[in-house]
Design a protein around this motif. Sequence first.
Motif, PDB file in Angstrom:
ATOM      1  N   ASN A   4     -58.071  31.927  -5.832  1.00  0.00           N
ATOM      2  CA  ASN A   4     -59.235  31.133  -5.468  1.00  0.00           C
ATOM      3  C   ASN A   4     -59.182  30.613  -4.045  1.00  0.00           C
ATOM      4  OD1 ASN A   4     -60.347  31.430  -8.018  1.00  0.00           O
ATOM      5  ND2 ASN A   4     -59.221  29.706  -8.826  1.00  0.00           N
ATOM      6  N   THR A   5     -58.020  30.586  -3.428  1.00  0.00           N
ATOM      7  CA  THR A   5     -57.902  30.061  -2.073  1.00  0.00           C
ATOM      8  C   THR A   5     -57.119  31.023  -1.201  1.00  0.00           C
ATOM      9  OG1 THR A   5     -55.836  28.890  -2.497  1.00  0.00           O
ATOM     10  CG2 THR A   5     -57.863  27.689  -2.975  1.00  0.00           C
ATOM     11  N   GLN A   6     -57.286  30.851   0.101  1.00  0.00           N
ATOM     12  CA  GLN A   6     -56.543  31.687   1.038  1.00  0.00           C
ATOM     13  C   GLN A   6     -55.050  31.406   0.932  1.00  0.00           C
ATOM     14  OE1 GLN A   6     -57.896  31.396   5.068  1.00  0.00           O
ATOM     15  NE2 GLN A   6     -56.545  32.995   5.776  1.00  0.00           N
ATOM     16  N   ALA A  11     -49.515  33.112  -0.463  1.00  0.00           N
ATOM     17  CA  ALA A  11     -48.328  32.849  -1.275  1.00  0.00           C
ATOM     18  C   ALA A  11     -47.975  34.026  -2.174  1.00  0.00           C
ATOM     19  CB  ALA A  11     -48.540  31.590  -2.111  1.00  0.00           C
ATOM     20  N   SER A  12     -48.935  34.900  -2.468  1.00  0.00           N
ATOM     21  CA  SER A  12     -48.675  36.024  -3.373  1.00  0.00           C
ATOM     22  C   SER A  12     -48.058  37.227  -2.660  1.00  0.00           C
ATOM     23  CB  SER A  12     -49.963  36.444  -4.066  1.00  0.00           C
ATOM     24  OG  SER A  12     -50.865  37.007  -3.139  1.00  0.00           O
TER      25      SER A  12
END
Length: 40
Positions: A4-6, A11-12
């Motif tokens: 949902n966020t940048q 982080a992924s």
Amino acid sequence: MNCNTQNAKIASITEKTLIVGIDVGSETHYARAFDWRNCE
């Protein structure tokens, strides 16, 4: 990938992630690929 966020997308990124950037805005097209360590 459901993020949902940048920040969640950043982080992924793992050592198995390949990031590809493509510029098709001009007559000559460019593509660059980076690994998770920012090596081109």
